[in-house]
Every structure is written in structure tokens, then in C-alpha cells.
Write an enzyme that holds these catalytic residues in place. Structure first.
Site, PDB file in Angstrom:
ATOM      1  N   GLY A 107       0.901  -1.122   0.066  1.00 21.75           N
ATOM      2  CA  GLY A 107      -0.034  -0.072   0.143  1.00 21.75           C
ATOM      3  C   GLY A 107       0.802   1.172   0.051  1.00 21.75           C
ATOM      4  O   GLY A 107       0.137   2.442   0.031  1.00 21.75           O
ATOM      5  N   CYS A 108       2.105   1.190   0.209  1.00 27.34           N
ATOM      6  CA  CYS A 108       2.906   2.367   0.264  1.00 27.34           C
ATOM      7  C   CYS A 108       4.462   2.241  -0.271  1.00 27.34           C
ATOM      8  O   CYS A 108       5.177   1.413   0.042  1.00 27.34           O
ATOM      9  CB  CYS A 108       3.114   2.736   1.786  1.00 27.34           C
ATOM     10  SG  CYS A 108       4.091   4.085   2.080  1.00 27.34           S
ATOM     11  N   GLY A 109       4.583   2.712  -1.502  1.00 24.08           N
ATOM     12  CA  GLY A 109       5.653   2.643  -2.377  1.00 24.08           C
ATOM     13  C   GLY A 109       6.768   3.515  -1.549  1.00 24.08           C
ATOM     14  O   GLY A 109       8.176   3.464  -2.132  1.00 24.08           O
TER      15      GLY A 109
END
Length: 271
Positions: A107-109
Site C-alpha cells: 500500500g505504500c511505495g
């Protein structure tokens, strides 16, 4: 490792409960290492892993071209997958000088980067001219991408990124549980196939967040077409990087934000 597997569950409704079997997408940790040192571990759908690794290496600046890779291999372990790059000495030295750790969930690069400067890094300017993309091509882009999403058809739980070639349609597509992983897979697939990302548009099933614009700019693609909204920061980045951003592209319509001059809207003015 399979990208999806069928698992049992219990469907509960107004009339009671019943046993069901659902096809669910798989995700596994994928380590990306360069010359024996791991740069990142990301949770990915275990398909098109070579594409993902090459796209990630390009969009995160570990390499600037495929010519800097001496060898590459994918190694499967009981607990995940390891992708191993061996780079030229010159590139390996440059990477060591700016090495950063990125251990993040899908969900979070940006999870795990070690400085605020990395989160708002300077981006190359995409100066590609008009592509000849029409209003109808942009409006139909996300619907066209649906024809290239077999894993989504099975699971209803993954994102996709596609490459729209003007006058042709969607010619490449990749899927993953992570929207940025899907884009990395697409960028890697284009690079390995010798396709020029400056000649088309990226089509996304997701919202447009900061890392999606960053990766697009690193690939040199001039247009993003997304099914959902951009964040305000992502829009500012797209404007500054020279990227055309079309959002809410579905049901034959879209919103056009930064650099609208690349799209032939059929109108004299774009508000």
C-alpha cells in the site's frame, strides 16, 4: 509460485451461511538485490517478477539503462523470491553512494526510505510532444485495459497498468496487488521489449499518488490516464515534470488536469 489460489470460506447472508471457494490473489516478499546487497523488499504478486525487478531498478534510479546490467537471475526461496542484479563496476559504485533501504507493504511505495529528500526527489522533465491521442482514446482507455486483466477477472482484488499506443490501443499490461508494483512491472516489460515509453500513455486502474507520478517521470512517459483521482501533491508533481494527467477516466468521460495540450479534446479551450 502461483499468482492466485482457491481457498475455502464461509459466505454469510440474510438466509444463513454456506461454504464457498474463492480465488484469491497471492502476495509474497520479493527482494531486489544489486551486487549481493539487498536494496528493497516489496510485497508482490508472484507473476512477471523479472519485469517488476527491472522496472523497479529503473524507476528507483538503481540503474539508468539496461546496459548497466551484467547479469540477472530470479531465485525462489521457501519464504519468498530474490531477484539478483549484477551491475557494471561504475554503476555499482554510483549505487553504493546513494543507497537507501525500502522495505514496504504493497500500500505504500515510500515505506522505509531514510530521508525526506528521497520522498520529494527531483524528477526528470518529460518533454515529449503531443502524441496524437484523442478524447475518445482517453475516455475508453480504462475500459480497454479491462480486456488485459485476467487475474482481476479471477480475483477482483488486483490493480493493473497498461501502455496505450495512439491509434492502436493497449498493447502491454501487467497486474499486481500493489498499484505501484503493477506500474513497475509494466515499465520493466516495456524496457525488456525495447519499447519506447515516450510514445504512449500509462493507463492505471488506481488513484494517482506521488510514487505513481515519480515512476512515470523516471520512465519518460508523457501521459497518465487513471480510473480514480490524483492527490494534490501528485498533481503538482505531474505539472512540474511535464506530464499530462487525465483522471476519473471511466464510462466514456474523464477529467483533464496538467498539460492538457497533449490531448485533442475537440474543443477550442480547456478550462
Amino acid at each position: 509460485m502461483k499468482p492466485a489460489r482457491s481457498l475455502p470460506g464461509l459466505a454469510v447472508g440474510r438466509d444463513g451461511a454456506r461454504g464457498v471457494t474463492r480465488t484469491l490473489p497471492e502476495e509474497v516478499p520479493v527482494a531486489v538485490s544489486f551486487n549481493g546487497t539487498t536494496l528493497a523488499v516489496m510485497m508482490c504478486t508472484p507473476a512477471d517478477i523479472g519485469d517488476f525487478a527491472h522496472g523497479f531498478a529503473l524507476t528507483e534510479g538503481a540503474i539508468s539503462s539496461l546496459d548497466e546490467i551484467e547479469s540477472f537471475e530470479v531465485v525462489t526461496h521457501p519464504k519468498g523470491i530474490e531477484t539478483r542484479f549484477w551491475l557494471t563496476d561504475t554503476r555499482a559504485e554510483a549505487l553504493a553512494a546513494r543507497r537507501r533501504h525500502m522495505t514496504g507493504a504493497v500500500g505504500c511505495g515510500l515505506c522505509g526510505i531514510d530521508s525526506l529528500d528521497e520522498a520529494v526527489r527531483d524528477l526528470p522533465h518529460v518533454g515529449a510532444p503531443a502524441l496524437g491521442l484523442t478524447r475518445s482514446e482517453i475516455a475508453a482507455a480504462t475500459d480497454a485495459l479491462k480486456g488485459h486483466q485476467p487475474l482481476h477477472d479471477q480475483t477482483r482484488a488486483v490493480h493493473a497498468a497498461g501502455f496505450l499506443r495512439p491509434g492502436v490501443g493497449v498493447v502491454f499490461a501487467r497486474e499486481d496487488v500493489g498499484r505501484h508494483n503493477a506500474l513497475d512491472k509494466l515499465i520493466g516489460a516495456l524496457a525488456l521489449a525495447g519499447e519506447d515509453a515516450t510514445t504512449g500513455a500509462f493507463v492505471l486502474t488506481s488513484r494517482v499518488s506521488v510514487e505513481m507520478v515519480q515512476k512515470t517521470a523516471m520512465a519518460g512517459c508523457p501521459v497518465i490516464v487513471a480510473a480514480s483521482a490524483p492527490t494534490a501533491h501528485a498533481l503538482r508533481l505531474a505539472e512540474g515534470a511535464g506530464i499530462t494527467l487525465a483522471a476519473f477516466a471511466r464510462a466514456g468521460a474523464f477529467d483533464l488536469y496538467s498539460h492538457p495540450e497533449r490531448i485533442d479534446t475537440g474543443d477550442a479551450h480547456v478550462a
